[in-house]
Design a protein around this motif. Structure first.
Motif, PDB file in Angstrom:
ATOM      1  N   LYS A  24       1.169 -11.521  -4.838  1.00 15.04           N
ATOM      2  CA  LYS A  24       2.786 -11.347  -4.997  1.00 15.04           C
ATOM      3  C   LYS A  24       2.984 -10.254  -6.210  1.00 15.04           C
ATOM      4  O   LYS A  24       3.983  -9.645  -5.687  1.00 15.04           O
ATOM      5  CB  LYS A  24       3.254 -12.702  -5.455  1.00 15.04           C
ATOM      6  CG  LYS A  24       4.709 -12.918  -5.664  1.00 15.04           C
ATOM      7  CD  LYS A  24       5.430 -12.249  -4.208  1.00 15.04           C
ATOM      8  CE  LYS A  24       7.064 -12.360  -4.603  1.00 15.04           C
ATOM      9  NZ  LYS A  24       7.772 -11.916  -3.890  1.00 15.04           N
ATOM     10  N   MET A  27       2.438  -6.699  -4.929  1.00 15.12           N
ATOM     11  CA  MET A  27       3.249  -6.452  -3.848  1.00 15.12           C
ATOM     12  C   MET A  27       4.698  -6.200  -4.275  1.00 15.12           C
ATOM     13  O   MET A  27       5.475  -5.542  -3.408  1.00 15.12           O
ATOM     14  CB  MET A  27       3.123  -7.165  -2.466  1.00 15.12           C
ATOM     15  CG  MET A  27       1.761  -7.167  -2.045  1.00 15.12           C
ATOM     16  SD  MET A  27       0.916  -5.515  -1.554  1.00 15.12           S
ATOM     17  CE  MET A  27       2.154  -5.067  -0.222  1.00 15.12           C
ATOM     18  N   SER A  28       4.981  -6.795  -5.368  1.00 14.47           N
ATOM     19  CA  SER A  28       6.344  -6.745  -5.873  1.00 14.47           C
ATOM     20  C   SER A  28       6.681  -5.808  -6.823  1.00 14.47           C
ATOM     21  O   SER A  28       7.935  -5.493  -7.261  1.00 14.47           O
ATOM     22  CB  SER A  28       6.877  -8.154  -6.305  1.00 14.47           C
ATOM     23  OG  SER A  28       6.656  -9.342  -5.515  1.00 14.47           O
ATOM     24  N   VAL A  32       4.785   0.103  -5.547  1.00 16.51           N
ATOM     25  CA  VAL A  32       4.402  -0.654  -4.283  1.00 16.51           C
ATOM     26  C   VAL A  32       5.823  -0.850  -3.219  1.00 16.51           C
ATOM     27  O   VAL A  32       5.451  -0.162  -2.366  1.00 16.51           O
ATOM     28  CB  VAL A  32       3.556  -1.884  -4.393  1.00 16.51           C
ATOM     29  CG1 VAL A  32       3.353  -2.308  -2.969  1.00 16.51           C
ATOM     30  CG2 VAL A  32       2.282  -1.654  -4.850  1.00 16.51           C
ATOM     31  N   GLN A  33       6.707  -1.022  -4.023  1.00 17.59           N
ATOM     32  CA  GLN A  33       7.788  -1.306  -3.241  1.00 17.59           C
ATOM     33  C   GLN A  33       8.396  -0.036  -2.621  1.00 17.59           C
ATOM     34  O   GLN A  33       9.136   0.103  -1.498  1.00 17.59           O
ATOM     35  CB  GLN A  33       9.055  -2.017  -3.961  1.00 17.59           C
ATOM     36  CG  GLN A  33       8.595  -3.662  -3.876  1.00 17.59           C
ATOM     37  CD  GLN A  33       8.603  -4.412  -2.800  1.00 17.59           C
ATOM     38  OE1 GLN A  33       9.870  -4.056  -2.084  1.00 17.59           O
ATOM     39  NE2 GLN A  33       7.606  -4.889  -2.345  1.00 17.59           N
ATOM     40  N   LEU A  36       6.317   1.492   0.003  1.00 16.83           N
ATOM     41  CA  LEU A  36       6.545   0.559   1.315  1.00 16.83           C
ATOM     42  C   LEU A  36       7.714   1.162   1.898  1.00 16.83           C
ATOM     43  O   LEU A  36       7.779   0.900   3.318  1.00 16.83           O
ATOM     44  CB  LEU A  36       6.536  -0.833   1.034  1.00 16.83           C
ATOM     45  CG  LEU A  36       5.005  -1.382   0.642  1.00 16.83           C
ATOM     46  CD1 LEU A  36       5.200  -2.816   0.318  1.00 16.83           C
ATOM     47  CD2 LEU A  36       3.895  -1.167   1.946  1.00 16.83           C
ATOM     48  N   VAL A  48      -0.930   0.497  -2.443  1.00 14.22           N
ATOM     49  CA  VAL A  48      -1.297  -0.714  -2.222  1.00 14.22           C
ATOM     50  C   VAL A  48      -2.677  -1.296  -2.712  1.00 14.22           C
ATOM     51  O   VAL A  48      -3.100  -2.071  -3.474  1.00 14.22           O
ATOM     52  CB  VAL A  48      -0.738  -1.649  -0.749  1.00 14.22           C
ATOM     53  CG1 VAL A  48      -1.395  -3.023  -0.939  1.00 14.22           C
ATOM     54  CG2 VAL A  48       0.577  -1.498  -0.776  1.00 14.22           C
ATOM     55  N   VAL A  54      -3.193  -6.264  -6.856  1.00 19.52           N
ATOM     56  CA  VAL A  54      -3.876  -6.617  -5.586  1.00 19.52           C
ATOM     57  C   VAL A  54      -5.046  -6.530  -5.544  1.00 19.52           C
ATOM     58  O   VAL A  54      -5.731  -7.548  -4.924  1.00 19.52           O
ATOM     59  CB  VAL A  54      -3.082  -5.464  -4.692  1.00 19.52           C
ATOM     60  CG1 VAL A  54      -3.700  -5.463  -3.224  1.00 19.52           C
ATOM     61  CG2 VAL A  54      -1.470  -5.457  -4.411  1.00 19.52           C
TER      62      VAL A  54
END
Length: 124
Positions: A24, A27-28, A32-33, A36, A48, A54
Motif C-alpha cells: 500500500k 503503490m501510494s 508510482v501514482q 500510473l 512499480v 513494493v
C-alpha cells in the motif's frame, strides 16, 4: 496445538499483513501514482517494480508463503486457513493507526466477526 506451530501460523499471518502494508505504501507514493497516470504501461511497470516498498512487500509475501507451507505440512487445511482471517485485523489496525484510514462501525464489526470465527475454529 503446539506452541511452535502457533508461532508459525501467527508469523505467516503477521508477515503477510506487513507485506500488504508495504505494498500500500509503495503503490501510494508520488512517483508510482504519477507513473500510473501516464500513458506508458512499460514505464509504469518499471516504476512499480523498482519501488523498494513494493519489492519489500512482495519479498515478505514470499517469506509468508514459505512459512505457510511449513504450517500446511503439519496440520489440516480446514483448521489452519481460518487463521488467515487474523490478517484482516492486523491489516485494518495498521491502516487505521499508521495510514489514518477510517474504520467505521461496519468494518470494525465485520473484522471482529472474522476474529470470532478464528477463535471458534482454533478452539475446536
Amino acid at each position: 496445538m503446539k506452541m511452535n506451530l502457533l508461532v508459525l501460523i501467527l508469523g505467516s499471518v503477521g508477515v503477510s499483513a506487513v507485506a500488504q502494508f508495504l505494498l500500500k505504501l509503495g503503490m501510494s507514493c508520488g512517483p508510482v501514482q504519477q507513473a500510473l497516470g501516464q500513458d506508458s504501461t512499460l514505464h509504469a511497470a518499471w516504476i512499480v517494480t523498482t519501488n523498494w516498498q513494493v519489492l519489500a512487500g512482495l519479498g515478505l509475501y514470499g517469506i509468508g508463503a514459505a512459512i505457510w507451507l511449513l504450517v500446511l505440512a503439519r496440520i489440516d487445511l480446514s483448521f489452519a486457513y481460518p487463521f488467515v482471517g487474523l490478517g484482516f485485523i492486523v491489516t485494518m489496525a495498521l491502516g487505521w493507526s499508521v495510514l489514518d484510514e477510517p474504520v467505521g462501525f461496519a468494518r470494525l464489526a465485520g473484522t471482529l466477526l472474522v476474529a470470532s470465527g478464528v477463535w471458534l475454529v482454533s478452539s475446536s
